[in-house]
Design a protein around this motif. Structure first.
Motif, mmCIF file in Angstrom:
data_model
loop_
_atom_site.group_PDB
_atom_site.id
_atom_site.type_symbol
_atom_site.label_atom_id
_atom_site.label_comp_id
_atom_site.label_asym_id
_atom_site.label_seq_id
_atom_site.Cartn_x
_atom_site.Cartn_y
_atom_site.Cartn_z
ATOM 1 N N CYS A 157 -29.202 43.345 -17.596
ATOM 2 C CA CYS A 157 -29.493 44.696 -18.078
ATOM 3 C C CYS A 157 -28.676 45.703 -17.271
ATOM 4 N N GLN A 158 -28.653 46.935 -17.751
ATOM 5 C CA GLN A 158 -28.019 48.015 -17.001
ATOM 6 C C GLN A 158 -28.855 49.282 -17.166
ATOM 7 N N MET A 159 -28.735 50.174 -16.184
ATOM 8 C CA MET A 159 -29.515 51.407 -16.216
ATOM 9 C C MET A 159 -28.752 52.471 -15.427
ATOM 10 N N LEU B 261 -21.308 62.837 -13.626
ATOM 11 C CA LEU B 261 -21.407 61.513 -14.249
ATOM 12 C C LEU B 261 -22.525 60.706 -13.577
ATOM 13 N N LEU B 262 -23.304 60.001 -14.375
ATOM 14 C CA LEU B 262 -24.402 59.192 -13.845
ATOM 15 C C LEU B 262 -23.875 57.819 -13.409
ATOM 16 N N LYS B 263 -24.382 57.356 -12.284
ATOM 17 C CA LYS B 263 -23.986 56.042 -11.767
ATOM 18 C C LYS B 263 -24.757 54.964 -12.506
ATOM 19 N N VAL B 264 -24.042 53.916 -12.938
ATOM 20 C CA VAL B 264 -24.675 52.823 -13.669
ATOM 21 C C VAL B 264 -24.971 51.675 -12.705
ATOM 22 N N HIS B 265 -26.137 51.069 -12.891
ATOM 23 C CA HIS B 265 -26.563 49.901 -12.104
ATOM 24 C C HIS B 265 -26.720 48.724 -13.060
ATOM 25 N N ILE B 266 -26.139 47.580 -12.677
ATOM 26 C CA ILE B 266 -26.114 46.412 -13.556
ATOM 27 C C ILE B 266 -26.776 45.238 -12.841
ATOM 28 N N GLU C 225 -35.154 61.827 -13.462
ATOM 29 C CA GLU C 225 -36.275 60.892 -13.638
ATOM 30 C C GLU C 225 -36.418 59.901 -12.475
ATOM 31 N N HIS C 226 -35.309 59.503 -11.902
ATOM 32 C CA HIS C 226 -35.334 58.412 -10.927
ATOM 33 C C HIS C 226 -35.075 58.902 -9.516
ATOM 34 N N ASP C 227 -35.788 58.281 -8.612
ATOM 35 C CA ASP C 227 -35.516 58.520 -7.200
ATOM 36 C C ASP C 227 -34.459 57.555 -6.680
ATOM 37 N N SER C 228 -34.523 56.282 -7.160
ATOM 38 C CA SER C 228 -33.526 55.280 -6.749
ATOM 39 C C SER C 228 -33.558 54.114 -7.732
ATOM 40 N N ILE C 229 -32.412 53.438 -7.817
ATOM 41 C CA ILE C 229 -32.305 52.180 -8.565
ATOM 42 C C ILE C 229 -31.545 51.201 -7.673
ATOM 43 N N VAL C 230 -32.155 50.034 -7.460
ATOM 44 C CA VAL C 230 -31.566 49.036 -6.571
ATOM 45 C C VAL C 230 -31.457 47.712 -7.337
ATOM 46 N N THR C 231 -30.290 47.094 -7.225
ATOM 47 C CA THR C 231 -30.088 45.762 -7.821
ATOM 48 C C THR C 231 -30.461 44.703 -6.791
ATOM 49 N N ARG C 232 -31.406 43.847 -7.158
ATOM 50 C CA ARG C 232 -31.877 42.810 -6.240
ATOM 51 C C ARG C 232 -31.719 41.437 -6.905
#
Length: 392
Positions: A68-70, A40-45, A76-83
């Motif tokens: 937004c969410q991703m 399962l892919l982790k969602v970032h909001i 495709e992605h190395d990292s996604i960070v919510t700032r």
């Protein structure tokens, strides 16, 4: 091997035996082969006040403003960070740099605003002197790191240490500086730490001021330390780096223990003298007040006595006037009575004379010798009566 359920709002990554992966979006139920793996892919909001910083496998970074969410896709992605987005109030500003090709541009972003940097933008990070949490007059180099630049007037406490007078008395001068950023572009181009510039300049001015005075003269002229004219280097340096020094407040000084002891003793002596002078002054004021009140009472008494005397004289004068008027009226009445009596007497005498003359005329008519008669009656009146007869 078996069925897997992907719920609504979820995504899953499935790898086969060759390492190839595919993304499956829910809601869905799939059959997995023995050689396939499921993840399962982790969602970032990100909310309205946030953004997502996405770094892909090639190292490229993109920012996505919220809401937004991703999903973090390892393919495709190395990292996604919510700032959090940078919030600016009306009195704050940001220094933003942006790179396009080989050119870097700088701009100032004034609040109120919500700032989300693009992939080619970054913020200026300031590193200035910071105030010691245990001593507000002590400043530590490079201790204050921040990004938001304040546009409102600021203030700082600072103690200039090791200030020496021309008679070798060492002391610490306590000051408070008020300043305001007027030209941010000039500040960015000229200095990297305005607080350090302020400290160095104000130290130079205070040391130069004290070095020309003795300790006693310094004590008498401390009022000049609250005037901007005493700090030419501070004002010039602040103007050069884009700031304005609005005010400098002198907060006192502290000398060595021995000097301070002597100073405290001198202050105590002067204070006692001033208190004694004030006491004597109050006594003199009280005595003067009593004397003035006594003089006022004496003057009042004299005024009352004078008024009584004048009143008494006035009464006596009026009584004399009344008596004089009464006497004048009595005299006038007496004169009137005397005049009336004389008039009545004259009337009686005239009537008597007329009767006598009538009698004489009767005698004359009877042939009586009047001369002989009158001589016999009253020899002293002969001539007068003869004259009267002749006139008649």
């Amino acid at each position: 091997m078996g069925y897997k359920t992907i719920r609504a709002g979820q995504k899953a990554l499935i790898f086969n035996e060759l390492g190839e992966g595919r993304v499956v979006k829910g809601p869905r139920r799939i059959w997995l082969q023995r050689t396939e793996t499921f993840q399962l892919l982790k969602v970032h909001i990100a909310s309205q006040a946030q953004y997502l910083e996405v770094r892909d496998k090639e190292g490229r970074v993109t920012n996505h403003s919220g809401p937004c969410q991703m999903y973090l896709n390892p393919l495709e992605h190395d990292s996604i960070v919510t700032r959090d987005a940078m919030r600016l109030t009306a009195d704050e500003m940001l220094v933003v740099y942006k790179q396009e090709d080989d050119k870097i541009e700088r701009r100032l972003l004034y609040g109120p605003a919500m700032f989300v940097p693009s992939a080619h933008e970054w913020l200026h990070e300031f590193q200035w002197h910071g105030v010691d949490s245990k001593d507000k007059t002590r400043w530590i180099p490079n201790d204050h790191t921040f990004r938001k630049l304040s546009a409102i007037p600021g203030q700082m406490y600072y103690n200039v240490r090791d200030v020496r007078t021309n008679d070798d008395v060492v002391m610490r001068v306590k000051l408070m500086l008020f300043y305001e950023l007027s030209e941010p572009e000039v500040m960015l181009n000229i200095t990297h730490d305005p607080i350090a510039d302020f400290i160095n300049a104000v130290c130079s001015d205070v040391i130069a001021f004290a070095s020309q005075l003795s300790y006693a003269e310094f004590h008498k002229q401390t009022s000049f330390l609250s005037k901007k004219e005493t700090y030419p280097q501070l004002c010039q340096r602040a103007k050069r780096i884009g700031y304005d020094i609005t005010q400098v407040v002198y907060r006192g000084y502290h000398a060595s223990e021995n000097t301070q002891h002597l100073q405290d003793a001198a202050i105590e002596t002067r204070t006692q003298r001033r208190i004694n002078t004030e006491i004597e002054g109050e006594k003199a004021k009280l005595a003067s007040f009593k004397l003035n009140k006594e003089l006022s009472r004496t003057a009042k008494r004299q005024e009352i006595q004078t008024a009584k005397s004048e009143h008494r004289q006035e009464v006596e004068k009026r009584m004399q006037s009344v008596e004089i008027e009464k006497e004048q009226r009595r005299h006038a009445a007496q004169l009137l009575r005397d005049a009336k009596d004389r008039e009545e007497l004259m009337k009686l005498e005239a009537e008597a004379k007329r009767q006598e003359l009538g009698f004489l005329f009767q005698l004359k008519e009877l042939g009586v010798d009047l001369t002989h008669y009158l001589v016999n009656q009253n020899p002293t009146k002969i001539s007068e009566e003869l004259q009267i007869v002749k006139e008649e």
